[in-house]
Design an enzyme around this catalytic site. Structure first.
Site, short mmCIF file in Angstrom:
data_model
loop_
_atom_site.label_atom_id
_atom_site.label_comp_id
_atom_site.label_asym_id
_atom_site.label_seq_id
_atom_site.Cartn_x
_atom_site.Cartn_y
_atom_site.Cartn_z
N LYS A 9 -2.82 -11.73 -4.57
CA LYS A 9 -3.05 -11.12 -5.89
C LYS A 9 -1.87 -10.25 -6.28
CE LYS A 9 -3.68 -6.74 -4.42
NZ LYS A 9 -2.67 -5.71 -4.63
N ALA A 56 1.88 -7.10 4.56
CA ALA A 56 2.12 -5.74 4.06
C ALA A 56 3.08 -5.77 2.87
CB ALA A 56 2.65 -4.82 5.18
N GLY A 100 1.88 -5.86 -0.47
CA GLY A 100 1.23 -5.44 -1.72
C GLY A 100 0.50 -6.57 -2.42
N ASP A 123 -9.97 -4.36 -1.41
CA ASP A 123 -9.48 -5.55 -2.11
C ASP A 123 -10.25 -6.83 -1.77
OD1 ASP A 123 -7.48 -4.12 -3.37
OD2 ASP A 123 -5.92 -4.67 -1.94
P1 ATP Z 1 -2.98 -4.17 0.59
O1 ATP Z 1 -2.21 -4.36 -0.67
O2 ATP Z 1 -4.36 -4.76 0.60
O3 ATP Z 1 -2.95 -2.79 1.15
P2 ATP Z 1 -0.88 -5.62 1.84
O4 ATP Z 1 -0.92 -6.91 1.13
O5 ATP Z 1 0.21 -4.68 1.47
O6 ATP Z 1 -2.28 -4.95 1.73
P3 ATP Z 1 -1.52 -6.91 4.29
O7 ATP Z 1 -0.71 -8.17 4.35
O8 ATP Z 1 -2.95 -7.05 3.96
O9 ATP Z 1 -0.81 -5.86 3.35
O10 ATP Z 1 -1.33 -6.22 5.71
C1 ATP Z 1 -1.51 -4.86 5.96
C2 ATP Z 1 -1.55 -4.66 7.47
O11 ATP Z 1 -2.78 -5.20 7.94
C3 ATP Z 1 -0.46 -5.41 8.21
O12 ATP Z 1 0.62 -4.56 8.52
C4 ATP Z 1 -1.13 -5.91 9.47
O13 ATP Z 1 -0.81 -5.11 10.59
C5 ATP Z 1 -2.63 -5.75 9.24
N1 ATP Z 1 -3.37 -7.02 9.27
C6 ATP Z 1 -4.54 -7.22 9.87
N2 ATP Z 1 -4.98 -8.47 9.70
C7 ATP Z 1 -4.08 -9.11 8.96
C8 ATP Z 1 -3.98 -10.43 8.45
N3 ATP Z 1 -4.92 -11.35 8.69
N4 ATP Z 1 -2.92 -10.72 7.68
C9 ATP Z 1 -1.98 -9.78 7.42
N5 ATP Z 1 -2.01 -8.53 7.91
C10 ATP Z 1 -3.05 -8.17 8.67
#
Ligand code: ATP
Length: 310
Positions: free
Chosen positions: A19, A109, A111, A149
């Site tokens: 997203k 991670a 976003g 989310d």
């Molecule tokens: P958000 O915007 O929801 O905060 P994001 O998209 O920035 O998240 P994610 O890819 O969801 O970040 O990952 C955040 C952290 O979650 C990662 O650093 C990782 O250690 C942990 N994590 C746990 N499970 C997963 C997974 N299935 N995929 C990605 N990261 C994961």
């Protein structure tokens, strides 16, 4: 063992989308530690695939393959495992187990709520695998327990999120939007970005206005108006932590994007193009600048987590 993500009778497969936030208004942190949000989510065509099959009761394992797989924990911290365990605890703690394979494409991670997408996909996949009597509302309730989310990642499309971002209302969105994403080399941990937001915004409001500019542009199907209305209150905090983002955003704008924004807490940057041809052009030019790890062209809105039936 056959390729786990190939069509195999034992495996249930789900595709879960990333997203971007077209608007992300953030209020003053509450005593509970949460920030009130008024956000407009849009699912875009960058997909993780989740495959699950039966494992012995009480056993939950995950294998992560694909882009940045080495940056994802493969133990009980993995959101896919947490999702499967949560469902199993509710429906049959001594009866259910799952082997999970996640193929990552959504940046880790970055976003774009990739972990939440995997949680959403696993909830759906396991509910089918275990033949559970769950409604979409039930799955959204479990999803909200895993992360703010996750309910949107189950639903997909375009939605207004209030509260922690998990109180959702579908939004009328006309047409298809063409986005170019600049993926970053580094991660940007969401909690750290919110902490920086608090430092930069000691007077953040308790109540948030609805992002009407974005909502009106979506109803009208007006890409130029949407580009001008994109807003992200976390962007200054993300840019303070990753100064390189300012240059990427500026470059995309100079190359003709209708709008440029950091996605969620970053560091992925999203550029809105006028149409598909403009998106192709922008992605080629942005790639040649060498400012980011990779450039991806995506469309939105697309559905949230869905079964792959073929
Ligand atoms: P958000 O915007 O929801 O905060 P994001 O998209 O920035 O998240 P994610 O890819 O969801 O970040 O990952 C955040 C952290 O979650 C990662 O650093 C990782 O250690 C942990 N994590 C746990 N499970 C997963 C997974 N299935 N995929 C990605 N990261 C994961």
């Amino acid at each position: 063992m056959a390729t786990p993500l190939a069509p195999e009778p034992d495996w249930i497969r789900v595709r879960a989308s990333g997203k971007i936030n077209l608007a992300l208004r953030v209020g003053a942190v509450r005593p509970t530690g949460y920030h009130p949000l008024a956000t407009v989510f849009q699912s875009v065509s960058l997909f993780d695939e989740i495959a699950v099959r039966w494992s012995e009761p009480g056993r939950f394992s995950v294998t992560v393959v694909g882009e940045q797989a080495d940056q994802v924990p493969c133990d009980d911290r993995n959101l896919a495992v947490r999702a499967a365990r949560l469902l199993a605890e509710h429906y049959g703690p001594n009866r259910l187990g799952a082997e999970i394979v996640v193929r990552k494409t959504i940046p880790v991670a970055g976003g774009m709520a990739g972990g939440s997408a995997d949680a959403a996909g696993t909830l759906l996949a396991c509910s089918v695998l275990w033949d559970l009597d769950t409604t979409p509302d039930d799955l959204r309730t479990f999803g909200a327990m895993l992360g703010a989310d996750v309910p949107f990642q189950l639903m997909g499309g375009t939605a207004l999120g209030t509260g922690r971002g998990d109180e959702l209302m579908p939004v009328l969105s006309r047409g298809t939007y063409h986005w170019v994403l600049a993926l970053s080399e580094d991660e940007l941990p969401t909690p750290a970005v919110f902490r920086r937001f608090d430092e930069l915004n000691p007077d953040a409001p308790a109540e948030l206005p609805l992002p009407t500019g974005v909502l009106n542009a979506l109803v009208a199907g007006d890409a130029a108006a949407l580009g001008a209305a994109l807003v992200n209150d976390l962007q200054p905090a993300a840019a303070a932590m990753r100064p390189g983002l300012v240059r990427i955003l500026q470059t995309g704008t100079e190359l003709g994007a209708l709008g440029a924004i950091v996605s969620g807490a970053g560091p992925t940057c999203a550029f809105l193009a006028a149409n598909e041809a403009a998106a192709v052009d922008l992605s080629v030019q942005l790639s040649s600048q060498g400012l980011c790890r990779a450039v991806r062209r995506v469309m939105g809105p697309v559905p949230g987590a869905r079964l792959i039936t073929a």
